[in-house]
Design an enzyme around this catalytic site. Structure first.
Site, PDB file in Angstrom:
ATOM      1  N   ASN A 146      55.219  61.741  58.624  1.00  0.00           N
ATOM      2  CA  ASN A 146      56.443  61.832  57.836  1.00  0.00           C
ATOM      3  C   ASN A 146      56.422  60.729  56.791  1.00  0.00           C
ATOM      4  O   ASN A 146      56.953  59.647  57.009  1.00  0.00           O
ATOM      5  CB  ASN A 146      57.690  61.702  58.726  1.00  0.00           C
ATOM      6  CG  ASN A 146      58.970  61.675  57.914  1.00  0.00           C
ATOM      7  OD1 ASN A 146      58.971  62.015  56.732  1.00  0.00           O
ATOM      8  ND2 ASN A 146      60.058  61.255  58.518  1.00  0.00           N
ATOM      9  N   GLU A 149      53.737  57.940  68.429  1.00  0.00           N
ATOM     10  CA  GLU A 149      54.802  58.178  69.410  1.00  0.00           C
ATOM     11  C   GLU A 149      55.386  59.580  69.302  1.00  0.00           C
ATOM     12  O   GLU A 149      56.376  59.905  69.973  1.00  0.00           O
ATOM     13  CB  GLU A 149      55.921  57.146  69.212  1.00  0.00           C
ATOM     14  CG  GLU A 149      56.955  57.479  68.152  1.00  0.00           C
ATOM     15  CD  GLU A 149      56.437  57.586  66.726  1.00  0.00           C
ATOM     16  OE1 GLU A 149      57.113  58.213  65.905  1.00  0.00           O
ATOM     17  OE2 GLU A 149      55.360  57.040  66.436  1.00  0.00           O
ATOM     18  N   HIS A 182      52.304  58.888  63.207  1.00  0.00           N
ATOM     19  CA  HIS A 182      53.224  58.570  64.297  1.00  0.00           C
ATOM     20  C   HIS A 182      52.578  58.804  65.664  1.00  0.00           C
ATOM     21  O   HIS A 182      52.601  59.919  66.190  1.00  0.00           O
ATOM     22  CB  HIS A 182      54.491  59.418  64.184  1.00  0.00           C
ATOM     23  CG  HIS A 182      55.361  59.021  63.043  1.00  0.00           C
ATOM     24  ND1 HIS A 182      56.389  58.105  63.176  1.00  0.00           N
ATOM     25  CD2 HIS A 182      55.356  59.388  61.746  1.00  0.00           C
ATOM     26  CE1 HIS A 182      56.981  57.934  61.993  1.00  0.00           C
ATOM     27  NE2 HIS A 182      56.365  58.708  61.115  1.00  0.00           N
ATOM     28  N   CYS A 215      53.463  53.942  59.884  1.00  0.00           N
ATOM     29  CA  CYS A 215      54.193  54.589  58.781  1.00  0.00           C
ATOM     30  C   CYS A 215      54.601  53.547  57.731  1.00  0.00           C
ATOM     31  O   CYS A 215      53.751  52.946  57.108  1.00  0.00           O
ATOM     32  CB  CYS A 215      55.378  55.375  59.338  1.00  0.00           C
ATOM     33  SG  CYS A 215      56.074  56.571  58.175  1.00  0.00           S
ATOM     34  N   LEU A 216      55.900  53.315  57.522  1.00  0.00           N
ATOM     35  CA  LEU A 216      56.315  52.291  56.564  1.00  0.00           C
ATOM     36  C   LEU A 216      55.749  50.934  56.959  1.00  0.00           C
ATOM     37  O   LEU A 216      55.346  50.141  56.103  1.00  0.00           O
ATOM     38  CB  LEU A 216      57.842  52.231  56.481  1.00  0.00           C
ATOM     39  CG  LEU A 216      58.419  51.179  55.529  1.00  0.00           C
ATOM     40  CD1 LEU A 216      58.039  51.461  54.080  1.00  0.00           C
ATOM     41  CD2 LEU A 216      59.935  51.089  55.664  1.00  0.00           C
ATOM     42  N   SER A 273      63.485  58.016  59.001  1.00  0.00           N
ATOM     43  CA  SER A 273      62.581  58.095  57.855  1.00  0.00           C
ATOM     44  C   SER A 273      62.963  59.214  56.899  1.00  0.00           C
ATOM     45  O   SER A 273      62.482  59.255  55.765  1.00  0.00           O
ATOM     46  CB  SER A 273      61.137  58.308  58.334  1.00  0.00           C
ATOM     47  OG  SER A 273      60.654  57.186  59.032  1.00  0.00           O
ATOM     48  N   GLN A 320      52.362  50.561  55.578  1.00  0.00           N
ATOM     49  CA  GLN A 320      52.397  50.300  54.147  1.00  0.00           C
ATOM     50  C   GLN A 320      52.802  48.857  53.849  1.00  0.00           C
ATOM     51  O   GLN A 320      52.233  48.207  52.960  1.00  0.00           O
ATOM     52  CB  GLN A 320      53.360  51.285  53.484  1.00  0.00           C
ATOM     53  CG  GLN A 320      52.920  52.735  53.623  1.00  0.00           C
ATOM     54  CD  GLN A 320      54.056  53.716  53.423  1.00  0.00           C
ATOM     55  OE1 GLN A 320      55.213  53.334  53.189  1.00  0.00           O
ATOM     56  NE2 GLN A 320      53.757  55.006  53.526  1.00  0.00           N
TER      57      GLN A 320
END
Length: 373
Positions: free
Chosen positions: A303, A350, A348, A261-262, A48, A265
């Site tokens: 992130n 994880e 995240h 995350c992405l 990322s 989105q």
């Protein structure tokens, strides 16, 4: 190699003179800062961070060296690295190499001896900016001018750059899935910049993964007879990741989906939402997030430089539950579909080396798949 002069330049004309370490040469990217006090190897190897120059706010970095077990991908992913002071030696029985040595091997230019506190404040005030680190062009006016010629992060399609080129089985990297959780479930994981610890967390829940390249058509996954689909983290502008949006839209309602995350989105965009670029983003391991469903606050790892606009779902609130909110700035951090099996979070769960407050989400993914089958 150490001791050579280096220069870090921002697009607003700010320059920071320091000392180069890692590789010699030049690197260009978006300057961002990370507030974690540990986990620099996981940061460096997180896909990322592709096309970004990462500034660490912790003043001393590299103390425990680098090793092969803690990498989140096949190698270092950042464009450049900036620290106040890089450790001269690695003090850990697990160390297999030094920070400087691994950066040099990867060809990544880094700089130390700069005022990272001043640089971080600059990025907070002005926002994430295009930047460069150079051990070759030490003329501020020249380097700033070249920085301003570089493309920005908006509109950047980077997931395909960091994704796997061919499908593979996660067990080849992290071992087999646990068998004491009941039936072993099988998931198709889209690699938009997938971190290895995600695969470990899924395996610990009795979920085995087949990992697919970012541009894999949804039809390939549908034909695989999977119990669920995982949409991974990754770099770049989510609105430019058209293939990911299309795949998520095609799979919605057909198979349980979990995105982070992405992936969060992309799921939001597939549901008709929209994303926007944040001023300086969230990067670190200390973001407080309110879990509305559970009524508790979780400390989370982030992130990302883009976020999902919650106002885009005003007409579809009967279909969506907005489940998680950032307590620092009110950013939307999670959503769940009410009529189909799909949910996602911006952060995240994880995270390595931590925190682990959100690991329960992998268990929820398993439960979603079991209740849907």
């Amino acid at each position: 190699m150490r001791g050579r002069p280096a220069l870090l330049a921002l697009e607003d004309g700010s320059v920071f003179q320091g000392t180069g370490f890692g590789s010699s040469g030049e690197s260009f990217g978006e300057a961002v800062f990370n507030t974690g006090m540990a986990g620099y190897q996981e940061v460096l190897t997180d896909p990322s961070y592709a096309a970004q120059i990462v500034v660490m706010t912790s003043p001393h970095v590299g103390n425990y060296g680098m090793n092969g077990e803690d990498q989140e991908s096949g190698g270092i992913q950042v464009s450049g690295f900036a620290v106040r002071e890089a450790s001269r030696r690695a003090s850990s029985w697990r160390a297999e190499g030094s920070l400087s040595g691994e950066l040099a091997t990867a060809g990544v230019v880094a700089i130390e001896g700069i005022d990272t506190r001043r640089l971080t404040l600059r990025l907070r005030e002005r926002g994430a900016m295009r930047a460069a680190i150079s051990t070759e062009d030490l003329e501020p006016v020249s380097l700033v001018a070249r920085v301003r010629e570089q493309p920005g992060m908006e509109g950047a399609d980077l997931a395909r750059r960091v994704s796997a080129s061919e499908p593979y089985e996660a067990a080849s990297l992290v071992g087999p899935a646990r068998t004491d959780r009941g039936r072993v479930l099988r998931v198709a994981a889209y690699d938009f910049g997938l971190k290895r610890n995600t695969l470990r967390c899924l395996a610990s829940e009795g979920i085995e993964c087949a990992v697919f390249p970012a541009e894999t058509p949804a039809s390939v996954v549908e034909a695989g007879g999977f119990d669920g689909v995982f949409l991974s983290n990754g770099p770049g502008d989510p609105s430019a990741t058209h293939y990911g949006i299309a795949a998520a839209r095609s799979l919605l309602g057909r198979i349980p989906i979990f995105g982070i995350c992405l992936g969060h989105q992309l799921l939001a965009l597939a549901l008709g939402g929209r994303t926007y670029k944040m001023k300086f983003g969230h990067r670190g391991v200390n973001q407080p997030v309110k879990n509305i469903r559970a009524g508790r606050v979780e400390i989370t790892s982030h992130n990302h430089g883009f976020a999902v606009d919650p106002n885009a779902f005003e007409d579809g609130r009967n279909r969506l539950e907005l489940t998680h909110w950032n307590l620092n700035d009110g950013t939307l951090e999670g959503l769940r579909c009410m009529d189909i099996p799909a949910f996602s979070v911006q952060y995240h769960p994880e995270a390595a080396p931590g925190p682990h407050d959100s690991r329960y989400l992998f268990d929820e993914f398993r439960a979603l798949m079991e209740n849907t089958s």
